[in-house]
Design an enzyme around this catalytic site. Sequence first.
Site, short mmCIF file in Angstrom:
data_model
loop_
_atom_site.label_atom_id
_atom_site.label_comp_id
_atom_site.label_asym_id
_atom_site.label_seq_id
_atom_site.Cartn_x
_atom_site.Cartn_y
_atom_site.Cartn_z
CE1 TYR A 70 9.78 58.56 52.38
CE2 TYR A 70 9.22 56.63 51.06
CZ TYR A 70 10.07 57.67 51.34
OH TYR A 70 11.21 57.82 50.62
CE LYS A 125 15.52 72.50 59.26
NZ LYS A 125 16.85 73.05 58.88
CG ASP A 136 20.02 71.87 57.91
OD1 ASP A 136 20.04 71.27 59.01
OD2 ASP A 136 19.73 73.08 57.81
CG ASP A 145 14.41 58.33 50.31
OD1 ASP A 145 14.92 57.27 49.87
OD2 ASP A 145 13.95 59.22 49.58
CG ASP A 153 19.89 57.85 47.46
OD1 ASP A 153 19.62 56.75 47.99
OD2 ASP A 153 19.50 58.16 46.32
C1 IPM Z 1 14.60 53.67 48.82
C2 IPM Z 1 13.89 54.14 47.60
C3 IPM Z 1 12.40 54.07 47.85
C4 IPM Z 1 12.08 54.98 49.02
C5 IPM Z 1 11.53 54.38 46.65
C6 IPM Z 1 11.92 53.56 45.44
C7 IPM Z 1 10.08 54.22 46.94
O1 IPM Z 1 14.29 55.41 47.24
O2 IPM Z 1 14.46 52.49 49.18
O3 IPM Z 1 15.33 54.45 49.42
O4 IPM Z 1 11.81 56.18 48.82
O5 IPM Z 1 12.11 54.52 50.15
MN MN Z 2 15.86 56.19 48.47
#
Ligand code: IPM
Ligand code: MN
Length: 360
Positions: free
Chosen positions: A138, A197, A231, A255, A259
Site C-alpha cells: 500500500y 507467503k 492461499d 485486505d 472480505d
Molecule cells: C478496506 C478497503 C480499502 C483498502 C480501500 C477502499 C482503499 O478495501 O478498507 O478494506 O483497500 O484498505
Molecule cells: Mn478491503
Amino acid sequence: MAKTYKIAVLPGDGTGGEVVTEGMKVLNAAAAKFGFKLDSREFDFGGDYYLKTGEVLPESAVSDLRQFDAIYLGAIGHPDVKPGILEKGILLRLRFELDQYINLRPVKLYPGVETPLKDKGPEQIDYVVVRENSGGIYTGTGGLSMKGTPHEVAVQSMVYNRFQVERCLRYAFDYAVRRGKKAQGKGKENTLGLVGKTNVLTYVFDLWERAFHEIGQADYADVRRDYYHVDAACMWMVKNPEWFDVLVTSNMFGDIITDLGAITQGGMGIAAGGNINPEGVSMFEPIGGSAPKYTGMGIINPLAAIAAGAMMLDTLGEHKAALAVENAVMHVTANKLKSLAAGKMGYSTSEVGDLTASAL
Ligand code: IPM
Ligand code: MN
C-alpha cells in the site's frame, strides 16, 4: 464529572450518513447508561465536498482530526468521482498520516445471521484478523515508465521494515492474550496465526516469520503460534474457521482475506473494522461501501456501523459499554431482523437503530 470523549464523525458518502446517525444514536444511549459523554462534531468530507471544492481534504483536516479521541466514519465512495481519488485521498491518507497501523477486523457470526458456510454457526465462526494497516504494498514505492509504449514498465513493491512488522505483531500477540482472558474455557484461546507467503515472498515473509517467532518465544510464551500460507488460509477460512482465534497478516493479504471473512459472517451489513493507532487517534468504520443505489431510502442496515461503534468504545476504554452494545446488536440479529440485506430487514434503518438502542 462524567468522562467526555471527543468524537469526529465523518458520515462520508452515500448511505454513510444514515448508518452513522443510527450508530451515534446507540452510542449515545450506551453513554447515558454507562455514565460517560460523547461530544461529537461532524465533518463533511467525501465525494460531494470534493465535487464542490475540488479538494479531497482541506489543509487543516488531519491536524483538526488529531484533536479528537476517535473518528467515526460512515463510508467513502461516490458514483461521480473516479475510483481511487476518495479512497486514497481520505481513507488511506488518514490511516497513514494518523499512523493507524492496525486494522482490526473481527470475523464473528452473530446469532440469527445466515452464513454461506455449510454446517457452521456462531460457535465456529469467531476470530479476529489483525491486518497491518500502514505499510507493505500500500505504501511501497512504485511507478510507471515508458507509459503507453509496448515497453511500458509498472512497479509496485511490497516493502516492510522490522519496526512496522514488530509493532503489528506485538499488537496481535497482546490482542490474543486479552481475548484469551475474555474467552477462558472455550478451548481454542491464545492462538495467533501468522498468514503469509513464505514459500514465494521469501524476503518479506522471512522477516515476518522470524520476527513472529522471536517475539512470541521471548515475550508471549503462553500464546500458541500457527502459520498459514495466505492461499491455504482462504481455504481454511471456508472449511475450518473454528481453527482460528487471532490471525495477523500484511496489509494486502489482510485486505483480501477480511472480505472473505466478512462474507462468512453475513456480509457487509454486519462487518466492522477499526483503524487503530494504539498511541493515537483511531478510526472506526463499517467495512461495506457507500451503497449509492440505496442512499436516502432508509433501508440500509446500520448494524455494521453500530458494531464499529462498539469497537470504538472498547478502544476508548469503555469496555462494559462496548460489550453491551455488541450484545444489543446480537439481540437484534437473533430476535428481530429477517435478513441483514438492505431492504429485507423487516425494519427501516432508523427502526434498527431504535431496536438496538432499546435492547441496551
Ligand atoms: C478496506 C478497503 C480499502 C483498502 C480501500 C477502499 C482503499 O478495501 O478498507 O478494506 O483497500 O484498505
Ligand atoms: Mn478491503
